[in-house]
Structure formats: structure tokens, C-alpha cells
Scaffold this motif. Structure first.
Motif, PDB file in Angstrom:
ATOM      1  N   HIS A  46       1.255  -7.452  -0.217  1.00 33.07           N
ATOM      2  CA  HIS A  46       0.409  -7.853  -1.295  1.00 33.07           C
ATOM      3  C   HIS A  46       0.954  -8.957  -2.256  1.00 33.07           C
ATOM      4  CE1 HIS A  46      -2.391  -4.750   0.114  1.00 33.07           C
ATOM      5  NE2 HIS A  46      -3.439  -5.342  -0.108  1.00 33.07           N
TER       6      HIS A  46
ATOM      7  N   SER B 219      -3.553 -10.962   0.491  1.00 34.58           N
ATOM      8  CA  SER B 219      -3.276  -9.597   1.282  1.00 34.58           C
ATOM      9  C   SER B 219      -3.186 -10.114   2.657  1.00 34.58           C
ATOM     10  CB  SER B 219      -4.309  -8.453   0.899  1.00 34.58           C
ATOM     11  OG  SER B 219      -5.465  -8.991   1.586  1.00 34.58           O
TER      12      SER B 219
ATOM     13  N   GLU C 267      -4.903   2.904   0.191  1.00 32.49           N
ATOM     14  CA  GLU C 267      -4.520   1.213   0.303  1.00 32.49           C
ATOM     15  C   GLU C 267      -4.928   0.748  -1.092  1.00 32.49           C
ATOM     16  OE1 GLU C 267      -6.930  -0.432   3.331  1.00 32.49           O
ATOM     17  OE2 GLU C 267      -6.312   1.082   4.873  1.00 32.49           O
ATOM     18  N   CYS C 268      -3.627   0.665  -2.015  1.00 33.21           N
ATOM     19  CA  CYS C 268      -3.872   0.162  -3.238  1.00 33.21           C
ATOM     20  C   CYS C 268      -2.929  -0.913  -3.503  1.00 33.21           C
ATOM     21  CB  CYS C 268      -3.556   1.545  -4.268  1.00 33.21           C
ATOM     22  SG  CYS C 268      -1.990   2.199  -3.922  1.00 33.21           S
TER      23      CYS C 268
ATOM     24  N   ASP D 227       1.024  -1.119  -0.024  1.00 31.28           N
ATOM     25  CA  ASP D 227       0.001  -0.033   0.029  1.00 31.28           C
ATOM     26  C   ASP D 227       0.982   1.327  -0.035  1.00 31.28           C
ATOM     27  OD1 ASP D 227      -2.368  -1.567   0.354  1.00 31.28           O
ATOM     28  OD2 ASP D 227      -2.273  -1.545   2.466  1.00 31.28           O
TER      29      ASP D 227
END
Length: 182
Positions: free
Chosen positions: A131, A126, A81-82, A76
Motif C-alpha cells: 500500500h 493498494s 489485511e491491514c 499487510d
């Protein structure tokens, strides 16, 4: 042609291609990976299927499934939060790069009859700090196998050669010796 050669040609195509994995293309290797390995590609040939072409000589239309597992890691950002999105995009880019490297490989195209089928899946997990994304890319490669693939000629390596010419008694013997091991 056999599945081991197909695997080796695929690894060479991936290393020669321009994938985000660069030279981190492995086969065989232990499958656990960590941050320093990403992105990475792992190549194996888990399935090999032979279809007989008749009852006489051993001739087959063979299909080897090449499985390419790609792994990436994304975090992230400070703003959003990508991480999952970044991992997904990295996997989509890696899938396209793998496809182009393998399908455009001159050696694979030259030594196989066709790319029979291609399947791919993408998964992002995740569960940890980052991730972790995984690409599972499978391509079925069809090729011919004939008697020459199953009956290799066993021979003894030639190490030396001695040649002598027959001469009448009382004359010098002519000829030569050759050491072929060097």
C-alpha cells in the motif's frame, strides 16, 4: 526573500525536525520513488503570487505555496489485511510531524509575515504488492518583497589595494600593496 529561499528554509526545517522521513527530504529531485526511499518528503514551490502595494516603488506582499509531498509504504501483516490502515496511520503521523517542523521553524517564522493557509490531503493506493500512501501538504507563506529584492547592486569584486603617500621629490615613497584575493 523569495520562493527559492522559502523552499530552502522549509527543507532545513524538515531535516532539523523529527519526522519519520529523517534526512530523506529532497528538493529538487525526480519524483519517482521506490521502497528504499520510504518514508520520504519532497519539497517544491509551485505557486508564487505577488500583490502590489502601490504604484511607486516595486513593493509586494508575496505569497509562496510550499508543496510537501510525503510518501510511505505499508504491507499487510501475516494476521490481517491491514496495509491500507497502516499506510493511512503513517501518513497521519507524517502530516503532524511536517506541520510541527514547518510551523515551529524559527527561521521561517522570522523571515515570513504569516502562514496564510494550510491544505493537506491523504491518499492510499493498494494497486501493487504494498500500500503506497501519499500526503500532499501545501502551506501558503506570506512575506514582503521590496526594491532591494529587485534591484541588486552590481559591483566588481575588489581584488587588490595599492596605497601610496605623496612625498616631496627626493624622499622615499611610503605606502603599501594589499592582495585581497586570499
Amino acid at each position: 526573500m523569495n520562493s527559492a529561499l522559502i523552499r530552502q528554509l522549509t527543507v532545513a526545517a524538515l531535516k532539523a525536525g523529527t519526522t519519520d522521513a529523517g534526512d530523506r527530504v529532497y528538493t529538487p529531485r525526480d519524483w519517482p520513488t521506490h521502497s528504499a526511499d520510504y518514508p520520504a518528503l519532497m519539497v517544491q514551490t509551485p505557486f508564487d503570487h505577488k500583490h502590489s502595494m502601490g504604484r511607486n516603488a516595486p513593493q509586494f506582499v508575496s505569497v509562496t505555496t510550499v508543496r510537501i509531498t510525503g510518501r510511505v509504504e505499508a504491507f499487510d501483516t501475516a494476521d490481517a489485511e491491514c496495509g491500507a490502515l497502516l499506510a493511512e496511520e503513517a501518513l497521519e503521523r507524517l502530516r503532524l510531524q511536517v506541520e510541527q517542523a514547518v510551523i515551529n521553524s524559527y527561521e521561517l517564522t522570522r523571515q515570513t509575515q504569516q502562514y496564510k493557509e494550510v491544505r493537506s490531503t491523504i491518499d492510499v493506493d493498494s494497486g501493487g504488492e504494498s500500500h503506497i500512501g501519499q500526503l500532499l501538504y501545501e502551506i501558503d507563506m506570506e512575506y514582503y518583497q521590496g526594491p532591494e529584492d529587485f534591484y541588486p547592486v552590481a559591483s566588481t569584486p575588489l581584488e587588490s589595494l595599492t596605497f601610496r603617500h605623496s612625498e616631496p621629490d627626493g624622499t622615499a615613497q611610503t605606502g603599501f600593496d594589499a592582495d585581497l584575493t586570499t
